[in-house]
Scaffold this motif. Structure first.
Motif, PDB file in Angstrom:
ATOM      1  N   LEU A 139      14.099   0.174  -2.641  1.00  0.00           N
ATOM      2  CA  LEU A 139      13.844  -0.296  -1.278  1.00  0.00           C
ATOM      3  C   LEU A 139      12.674  -1.266  -1.178  1.00  0.00           C
ATOM      4  O   LEU A 139      12.823  -2.383  -0.688  1.00  0.00           O
ATOM      5  CB  LEU A 139      13.579   0.907  -0.359  1.00  0.00           C
ATOM      6  CG  LEU A 139      13.169   0.552   1.072  1.00  0.00           C
ATOM      7  CD1 LEU A 139      14.377   0.053   1.856  1.00  0.00           C
ATOM      8  CD2 LEU A 139      12.531   1.747   1.769  1.00  0.00           C
ATOM      9  N   LEU A 140      11.484  -0.840  -1.611  1.00  0.00           N
ATOM     10  CA  LEU A 140      10.261  -1.561  -1.264  1.00  0.00           C
ATOM     11  C   LEU A 140      10.059  -2.893  -2.002  1.00  0.00           C
ATOM     12  O   LEU A 140       9.687  -3.886  -1.363  1.00  0.00           O
ATOM     13  CB  LEU A 140       9.061  -0.640  -1.441  1.00  0.00           C
ATOM     14  CG  LEU A 140       9.029   0.502  -0.404  1.00  0.00           C
ATOM     15  CD1 LEU A 140       7.960   1.527  -0.765  1.00  0.00           C
ATOM     16  CD2 LEU A 140       8.790  -0.042   0.989  1.00  0.00           C
ATOM     17  N   PRO A 141      10.262  -2.985  -3.327  1.00  0.00           N
ATOM     18  CA  PRO A 141      10.127  -4.304  -3.962  1.00  0.00           C
ATOM     19  C   PRO A 141      11.056  -5.365  -3.351  1.00  0.00           C
ATOM     20  O   PRO A 141      10.596  -6.487  -3.093  1.00  0.00           O
ATOM     21  CB  PRO A 141      10.451  -4.018  -5.427  1.00  0.00           C
ATOM     22  CG  PRO A 141      10.062  -2.590  -5.622  1.00  0.00           C
ATOM     23  CD  PRO A 141      10.437  -1.914  -4.345  1.00  0.00           C
TER      24      PRO A 141
ATOM     25  N   LEU B 190       0.832  -1.210   0.000  1.00  0.00           N
ATOM     26  CA  LEU B 190       0.000   0.000   0.000  1.00  0.00           C
ATOM     27  C   LEU B 190       0.866   1.260   0.000  1.00  0.00           C
ATOM     28  O   LEU B 190       0.572   2.228  -0.708  1.00  0.00           O
ATOM     29  CB  LEU B 190      -0.937  -0.007   1.211  1.00  0.00           C
ATOM     30  CG  LEU B 190      -2.116  -0.994   1.163  1.00  0.00           C
ATOM     31  CD1 LEU B 190      -2.851  -1.000   2.498  1.00  0.00           C
ATOM     32  CD2 LEU B 190      -3.071  -0.635   0.032  1.00  0.00           C
ATOM     33  N   VAL B 191       1.922   1.234   0.814  1.00  0.00           N
ATOM     34  CA  VAL B 191       2.837   2.378   0.870  1.00  0.00           C
ATOM     35  C   VAL B 191       3.493   2.598  -0.490  1.00  0.00           C
ATOM     36  O   VAL B 191       3.596   3.737  -0.969  1.00  0.00           O
ATOM     37  CB  VAL B 191       3.906   2.167   1.969  1.00  0.00           C
ATOM     38  CG1 VAL B 191       5.026   3.200   1.842  1.00  0.00           C
ATOM     39  CG2 VAL B 191       3.282   2.256   3.353  1.00  0.00           C
ATOM     40  N   TYR B 192       3.923   1.517  -1.134  1.00  0.00           N
ATOM     41  CA  TYR B 192       4.580   1.630  -2.435  1.00  0.00           C
ATOM     42  C   TYR B 192       3.626   2.183  -3.488  1.00  0.00           C
ATOM     43  O   TYR B 192       3.994   3.066  -4.271  1.00  0.00           O
ATOM     44  CB  TYR B 192       5.103   0.256  -2.860  1.00  0.00           C
ATOM     45  CG  TYR B 192       6.017   0.291  -4.066  1.00  0.00           C
ATOM     46  CD1 TYR B 192       6.979   1.293  -4.207  1.00  0.00           C
ATOM     47  CD2 TYR B 192       5.931  -0.690  -5.050  1.00  0.00           C
ATOM     48  CE1 TYR B 192       7.829   1.314  -5.303  1.00  0.00           C
ATOM     49  CE2 TYR B 192       6.770  -0.674  -6.146  1.00  0.00           C
ATOM     50  CZ  TYR B 192       7.717   0.336  -6.277  1.00  0.00           C
ATOM     51  OH  TYR B 192       8.553   0.376  -7.369  1.00  0.00           O
ATOM     52  N   PHE B 193       2.384   1.691  -3.502  1.00  0.00           N
ATOM     53  CA  PHE B 193       1.388   2.213  -4.445  1.00  0.00           C
ATOM     54  C   PHE B 193       1.113   3.688  -4.176  1.00  0.00           C
ATOM     55  O   PHE B 193       0.950   4.479  -5.120  1.00  0.00           O
ATOM     56  CB  PHE B 193       0.087   1.408  -4.349  1.00  0.00           C
ATOM     57  CG  PHE B 193       0.131   0.089  -5.062  1.00  0.00           C
ATOM     58  CD1 PHE B 193       1.009  -0.123  -6.107  1.00  0.00           C
ATOM     59  CD2 PHE B 193      -0.705  -0.957  -4.686  1.00  0.00           C
ATOM     60  CE1 PHE B 193       1.067  -1.333  -6.779  1.00  0.00           C
ATOM     61  CE2 PHE B 193      -0.660  -2.182  -5.353  1.00  0.00           C
ATOM     62  CZ  PHE B 193       0.229  -2.368  -6.401  1.00  0.00           C
ATOM     63  N   ALA B 194       1.047   4.066  -2.900  1.00  0.00           N
ATOM     64  CA  ALA B 194       0.792   5.472  -2.544  1.00  0.00           C
ATOM     65  C   ALA B 194       1.937   6.366  -3.015  1.00  0.00           C
ATOM     66  O   ALA B 194       1.708   7.451  -3.568  1.00  0.00           O
ATOM     67  CB  ALA B 194       0.601   5.605  -1.033  1.00  0.00           C
TER      68      ALA B 194
ATOM     69  N   GLY C 231      14.379   5.980  -5.238  1.00  0.00           N
ATOM     70  CA  GLY C 231      14.718   5.409  -3.937  1.00  0.00           C
ATOM     71  C   GLY C 231      13.729   4.353  -3.486  1.00  0.00           C
ATOM     72  O   GLY C 231      14.115   3.299  -2.958  1.00  0.00           O
ATOM     73  N   SER C 232      12.438   4.605  -3.703  1.00  0.00           N
ATOM     74  CA  SER C 232      11.400   3.650  -3.289  1.00  0.00           C
ATOM     75  C   SER C 232      11.495   2.355  -4.091  1.00  0.00           C
ATOM     76  O   SER C 232      11.274   1.267  -3.552  1.00  0.00           O
ATOM     77  CB  SER C 232      10.013   4.268  -3.476  1.00  0.00           C
ATOM     78  OG  SER C 232       9.884   5.450  -2.721  1.00  0.00           O
TER      79      SER C 232
ATOM     80  N   ILE D  91      11.058   6.068   3.511  1.00  0.00           N
ATOM     81  CA  ILE D  91       9.626   5.920   3.251  1.00  0.00           C
ATOM     82  C   ILE D  91       8.856   7.218   3.444  1.00  0.00           C
ATOM     83  O   ILE D  91       8.042   7.603   2.594  1.00  0.00           O
ATOM     84  CB  ILE D  91       9.023   4.809   4.146  1.00  0.00           C
ATOM     85  CG1 ILE D  91       9.494   3.438   3.654  1.00  0.00           C
ATOM     86  CG2 ILE D  91       7.500   4.876   4.156  1.00  0.00           C
ATOM     87  CD1 ILE D  91       8.957   2.272   4.455  1.00  0.00           C
ATOM     88  N   PHE D  92       9.107   7.937   4.528  1.00  0.00           N
ATOM     89  CA  PHE D  92       8.283   9.101   4.838  1.00  0.00           C
ATOM     90  C   PHE D  92       8.525  10.303   3.919  1.00  0.00           C
ATOM     91  O   PHE D  92       7.545  10.952   3.518  1.00  0.00           O
ATOM     92  CB  PHE D  92       8.448   9.488   6.313  1.00  0.00           C
ATOM     93  CG  PHE D  92       7.669   8.600   7.231  1.00  0.00           C
ATOM     94  CD1 PHE D  92       6.370   8.917   7.586  1.00  0.00           C
ATOM     95  CD2 PHE D  92       8.213   7.424   7.718  1.00  0.00           C
ATOM     96  CE1 PHE D  92       5.634   8.087   8.420  1.00  0.00           C
ATOM     97  CE2 PHE D  92       7.497   6.590   8.545  1.00  0.00           C
ATOM     98  CZ  PHE D  92       6.200   6.915   8.902  1.00  0.00           C
TER      99      PHE D  92
END
Length: 315
Positions: A75-77, A31-35, A71-72, A278-279
């Motif tokens: 990190l996230l995947p 959800l964070v990645y999609f956002a 950056g995301s 993330i933030f």
């Protein structure tokens, strides 16, 4: 101790602490990645499509959003992949690639924020010369410098890390970092640690000087009139919030990676390590999109157009 020649992967042991709720965490990160993708892509598209937003400030905001997508993605995947993995093991080349991407993201983020601070200084302190100082060629130079400086500067330093012979493979994190890789080395890492601290000043001191110089002069102008104060608050608030948010994240990361944090709960340490990755990507586009009127108006128009098209398709 592992044989140096056999170390071809690292184990991210922080994932074992998340094992019981790994699918819950997976859903949260997804959800964070999609956002992050949605917010930053919308911001980039709005700035690109509307020619009225092709001003230096919006160009820098657009590059900030691009860097946050970069950056995301680094990190996230990988985090989501490792969450559902049985071994939580990452190949050494993938770990090194992630380290390079995350560190260049961090340096690029701070460099763009510094350039944006200088842009606000010129707009407030030298409004009549703004378009001559922040000309198209100068803006392009600032953008290219913001991307090339971190890529080249960290790349030169990272070569030393790549040449280290590793004996360990246990990394108590959810992602790879340069300092964690250095700690796995078989040999004395004193020189690497000294160079790491020195490079930290090289990567951050010029940006700090630019930001401080810009805001000292902005504050001086603010004392002259109420109108100047209102303009400064209006144009600088999202930038100051972005710097503050990024600084908190860097402080958390430095604290949990360099200091003895064994007394701190494991979950809190994971949160501290992820904060600046993330933030800022999830909050910065929201702050700039809602704080800058020109961007906010066009986002609302874009949403209204989509709603009207959807409603007409049902009639």
């Amino acid at each position: 101790m592992e044989n140096a020649s056999s170390v071809t992967s690292v184990i991210l042991t922080a994932f074992y602490e998340m094992e019981d709720l790994k699918y819950f965490y997976f859903a949260i990160f997804l959800l964070v990645y999609f956002a992050i993708i949605a917010e930053n892509v919308i911001l980039i598209v709005v700035i690109y499509v509307h020619r009225a937003l092709h001003e230096p400030m919006y160009v820098f905001v657009c590059n900030l959003a691009l860097n946050e997508l970069y950056g995301s993605m680094a990190l996230l995947p990988p985090i989501m992949s490792n969450l559902v993995s049985e071994t939580h093991e990452v190949s050494l080349p993938c770990c090194q690639a992630q380290t390079y991407c995350l560190h260049t993201y961090a340096i690029t983020e701070f460099t763009i924020l510094a350039v944006m601070g200088y842009d606000r200084y010129v707009a407030i302190c030298h409004p009549l010369q703004y378009h001559s100082i922040m000309s198209v060629s100068n803006v392009y130079k600032c953008v290219v410098l913001s991307w090339l400086l971190p890529i080249i500067a960290f790349g030169m330093f990272f070569v030393q890390t790549l040449n280290l012979i590793l004996c360990g493979k246990i990394m108590e994190r959810v992602y790879c970092s340069n300092y964690s890789l250095v700690k796995l080395s078989c040999t004395d890492t004193t020189i690497s640690n000294i160079l790491g601290l020195f490079s930290l000043f090289v990567y951050t001191l010029p940006q700090i000087i630019i930001i401080l110089y810009s805001y000292v002069h902005i504050l001086r102008v603010c004392f002259h009139s109420k109108e100047s104060r209102m303009k400064a608050v209006k144009t600088c608030s999202p930038h100051l919030l972005a710097i503050f948010n990024y600084s908190i994240g860097c402080f958390f990361e430095m604290s949990q990676s360099r200091l003895n944090m064994s007394h701190v709960h494991y979950g809190a340490r994971i949160f501290m390590s992820l904060y600046f990755l993330i933030f800022p990507p999830i909050l910065n586009p929201a702050m700039y999109g809602m704080s800058i009127q020109a961007v906010r108006v066009r986002i609302f128009k874009l949403v209204k157009i989509e709603k009207s098209e959807n409603s007409s398709s049902f009639t």
